[in-house]
Enzyme design. Structure first.
Site, PDB file in Angstrom:
ATOM      1  N   GLU A   1      -8.373  14.360  -5.063  1.00  0.00           N
ATOM      2  CA  GLU A   1      -7.667  14.389  -6.336  1.00  0.00           C
ATOM      3  C   GLU A   1      -8.366  15.367  -7.268  1.00  0.00           C
ATOM      4  O   GLU A   1      -9.580  15.561  -7.161  1.00  0.00           O
ATOM      5  CB  GLU A   1      -7.672  12.999  -6.974  1.00  0.00           C
ATOM      6  CG  GLU A   1      -6.914  11.962  -6.178  1.00  0.00           C
ATOM      7  CD  GLU A   1      -7.040  10.580  -6.802  1.00  0.00           C
ATOM      8  OE1 GLU A   1      -6.126  10.199  -7.541  1.00  0.00           O
ATOM      9  OE2 GLU A   1      -8.055   9.911  -6.570  1.00  0.00           O
TER      10      GLU A   1
ATOM     11  N   ASP B   1       0.901  -1.149   0.000  1.00  0.00           N
ATOM     12  CA  ASP B   1       0.000   0.000   0.000  1.00  0.00           C
ATOM     13  C   ASP B   1       0.938   1.197   0.000  1.00  0.00           C
ATOM     14  O   ASP B   1       1.558   1.492   1.026  1.00  0.00           O
ATOM     15  CB  ASP B   1      -0.893   0.005   1.247  1.00  0.00           C
ATOM     16  CG  ASP B   1      -1.892   1.149   1.190  1.00  0.00           C
ATOM     17  OD1 ASP B   1      -1.535   2.209   0.643  1.00  0.00           O
ATOM     18  OD2 ASP B   1      -3.021   0.988   1.677  1.00  0.00           O
ATOM     19  N   HIS B   2       1.059   1.864  -1.148  1.00  0.00           N
ATOM     20  CA  HIS B   2       2.135   2.852  -1.241  1.00  0.00           C
ATOM     21  C   HIS B   2       1.929   4.039  -0.300  1.00  0.00           C
ATOM     22  O   HIS B   2       2.870   4.758  -0.006  1.00  0.00           O
ATOM     23  CB  HIS B   2       2.365   3.306  -2.687  1.00  0.00           C
ATOM     24  CG  HIS B   2       1.259   4.123  -3.254  1.00  0.00           C
ATOM     25  ND1 HIS B   2       0.168   3.572  -3.863  1.00  0.00           N
ATOM     26  CD2 HIS B   2       1.076   5.458  -3.291  1.00  0.00           C
ATOM     27  CE1 HIS B   2      -0.633   4.540  -4.249  1.00  0.00           C
ATOM     28  NE2 HIS B   2      -0.121   5.682  -3.917  1.00  0.00           N
TER      29      HIS B   2
ATOM     30  N   HIS C   1      -6.082   2.544   1.375  1.00  0.00           N
ATOM     31  CA  HIS C   1      -5.277   3.690   1.804  1.00  0.00           C
ATOM     32  C   HIS C   1      -5.857   4.432   3.012  1.00  0.00           C
ATOM     33  O   HIS C   1      -5.167   4.676   3.995  1.00  0.00           O
ATOM     34  CB  HIS C   1      -5.122   4.692   0.653  1.00  0.00           C
ATOM     35  CG  HIS C   1      -4.619   4.082  -0.614  1.00  0.00           C
ATOM     36  ND1 HIS C   1      -3.572   3.203  -0.647  1.00  0.00           N
ATOM     37  CD2 HIS C   1      -5.025   4.221  -1.898  1.00  0.00           C
ATOM     38  CE1 HIS C   1      -3.341   2.833  -1.903  1.00  0.00           C
ATOM     39  NE2 HIS C   1      -4.220   3.425  -2.676  1.00  0.00           N
TER      40      HIS C   1
ATOM     41  N   LYS D   1     -12.606  12.228  -6.726  1.00  0.00           N
ATOM     42  CA  LYS D   1     -11.966  12.667  -7.976  1.00  0.00           C
ATOM     43  C   LYS D   1     -12.540  14.022  -8.348  1.00  0.00           C
ATOM     44  O   LYS D   1     -13.687  14.353  -7.998  1.00  0.00           O
ATOM     45  CB  LYS D   1     -12.307  11.696  -9.107  1.00  0.00           C
ATOM     46  CG  LYS D   1     -11.961  10.250  -8.803  1.00  0.00           C
ATOM     47  CD  LYS D   1     -10.559   9.941  -9.206  1.00  0.00           C
ATOM     48  CE  LYS D   1     -10.236   8.487  -8.981  1.00  0.00           C
ATOM     49  NZ  LYS D   1      -8.792   8.266  -8.893  1.00  0.00           N
TER      50      LYS D   1
END
Ligand code: NAD
Length: 484
Positions: free
Chosen positions: A216, A177-178, A240, A331
């Site tokens: 985002e 999970d970055h 996340h 988004k």
């Protein structure tokens, strides 16, 4: 300030899907940056493995172009790039076929760390795991790295876990999970557990509420059809945002070691209460100035998938009972901004009188852009105007605090790949954590699907649907502004 780079052990890293988007944008440029930083041993090897027909030289050209495109601001020294490309090789392999595996085995060295990055569709994880073992390529010390999405519900996540467990032990599996690789996320743990200042206040007695926002500005664009099968809950919240929530809410682990940390995160997920639908707002962006709406992007004018979600989570334990955690992600919002804000309660009594004003302390942890932390504290407004209180930020921007070293804060991917080579699983999700997260999300998704809930439209460039604001207003609170 000179950073200390401790080289990792000698390794062979195989990237399945080595010619794909993720490998070209993140994994390979990240490895190049680690190479330049002197963290990769001179003799480390990286082998691209994918279905496309290439030889090693063609693969190197692909990687050279990727470095120029995605690591451009890193000193692009042709000599360095050449030395890095010398470390690369390529093998054509179909994950479901038999060709290429013997060749791959022949390329691998004995006595070095062997890591296999599965940067391919999850449907191929089981096939690759099986062939790595049946061809004698992996051993008991090898590590595999798997990408998201890890399932689309509890059942599919269990199946993925079971498929991998047939061939690899849990201590060999690194579920990426970055978000967990971000500098700020690790700093969050350093701030919480390395200082005495915060921990005594880190509970429902002093914290009014917590907000986690991942906003985002981009839409779903060309990935519309793919995205439409998941939506914001599956794509962002289940992994996340929940990971961030766990790190904020967990009890102090006894040690900074993989299982101690992951045990504490798991307890948080298990303590999450079910959410009723009044505390979930789903949205879809509208068309705006000639740009398509979410439904147009998704290619389904009746789509009920959310491109925005806001929700109120409650944690049933002694530390957090009664403290809301508000999560939102979407988004095409006002700005690209990811932040965790811990909003403390007002001081219990104002000795300055109500006319001086009252301000809550807020600790805000920015993940992007401009990673850093800010603590809002109250002081007296300067000047002779009497005792009026104002907020000032105690700002810790990592780029400023750490000087030149932070100019290029290590990308999450490269940090996590180095952790794989070091054999440190702390920042990776364990199988039971992923399953627990799906066990909590599944009924919420099933709930809105059963009600045929239609997401609320919102204007691109806004902060999401009006109902999301109302959800907090009803409780006398407001969202923090989404700022770039
Ligand atoms: P992609 O379609 O760009 O690349 C896929 C790669 O897999 C290519 O190299 C292709 O040759 C290879 N491949 C496909 N089928 C194969 C097969 N049968 N055998 C061997 N190789 C095969 O995909 P991507 O965007 O790079 O994504 C890879 C994985 O990473 C996916 O699981 C995706 O969900 C995940 N992921 C991607 C991103 C991203 O930003 N691209 C972000 C997070 C997670």
């Amino acid at each position: 300030m000179v950073s200390r780079v401790i080289p990792v052990d000698e390794f062979d890293l195989v990237i399945f899907g080595g010619t794909g988007d993720l490998a070209r944008r993140k994994i390979l440029p990240g490895l190049y940056r680690r190479f330049c930083a002197g963290q990769m041993p001179e003799t480390a090897r990286i082998i691209g493995a994918a279905r496309s027909e290439h030889d090693a030289e063609e693969f190197k050209s692909i990687v050279r172009a990727a470095i120029h495109e995605f690591a451009a601001n890193h000193a692009c020294d042709e000599q360095q790039i050449g030395a890095f490309l010398d470390r690369l090789d390529y093998v054509q392999i179909d994950a479901r076929g038999e060709g290429g595996w013997k060749e791959l085995k022949g390329m691998m060295r004995e006595g070095v760390v062997k890591a296999f990055y599965f940067s391919v569709a999850p449907a191929l994880f089981g096939d690759i795991a099986e062939r790595l073992q049946s061809n004698g390529i992996a051993d008991a010390e090898s590590r595999i790295v798997v990408e998201k999405p890890f399932g689309r519900d509890l059942q599919s996540a269990k199946k993925l876990n079971a498929d991998l467990a047939k061939h690899f032990h849990e201590t060999q599996i690194y579920r990426i999970d970055h978000y967990l690789g971000k500098e700020t996320v690790q700093n969050l743990m350093a701030v919480r557990f390395g200082n005495i200042l915060f921990e005594p206040l880190w509970n429902s007695q002093y914290v009014d509420h917590i907000q986690i926002t991942v906003a985002e500005t981009v839409g779903v664009g060309g990935r519309g059809e793919y995205y439409d099968k998941s939506g914001a809950m599956r794509d962002m919240v289940q992994n996340h945002l929940m990971q961030l929530l766990c790190l904020i809410a967990m009890e102090p682990p006894s040690r900074f070691d993989p299982d101690a940390v992951r045990d504490e995160k798991l307890k948080v997920i298990r303590a999450l209460e079910p959410i009723d639908h009044h505390h979930i707002v789903r949205g879809q962006y509208d068309a705006y100035e000639g740009e398509p709406s979410y439904r147009e992007d998704a290619g389904d004018l009746r789509s009920r998938t959310e491109s925005f979600i806001a929700m109120r989570c409650m944690i049933s334990n002694w530390r957090w009972a009664g403290t809301p955690f508000y999560l939102r992600t979407g988004k095409k919002l006002k700005a690209r901004n990811s932040e965790i804000a811990v909003v403390f309660k007002d001081a219990p009594h104002s000795i300055f009188g109500e006319e001086a004003g009252r301000h809550a302390n807020v600790l805000s942890i920015r993940l992007q852009p401009n990673e850093g932390m800010t603590l809002k504290v109250t002081i007296k407004e300067p000047g002779p105007g009497g005792m009026r209180l104002i907020d000032v930020p105690l700002d810790m921007s990592f780029a400023e605090a750490l000087g030149d070293d932070a100019e290029e804060i290590t990308d999450a991917y490269e940090r996590l790949i180095m952790d794989v080579i070091r054999g440190n699983q702390t920042l990776f999700m364990r199988g039971d954590e992923v399953e627990a997260a799906w066990a909590w999300t599944d009924p919420l998704i099933e709930g809105w699907e059963a009600r045929a809930d239609v997401p609320k439209p919102y204007e691109p460039g806004s902060s999401g649907p009006e109902d999301s604001m109302m959800m907090l207003h009803r409780e006398g609170r407001r969202w923090r502004e989404i700022k770039g």
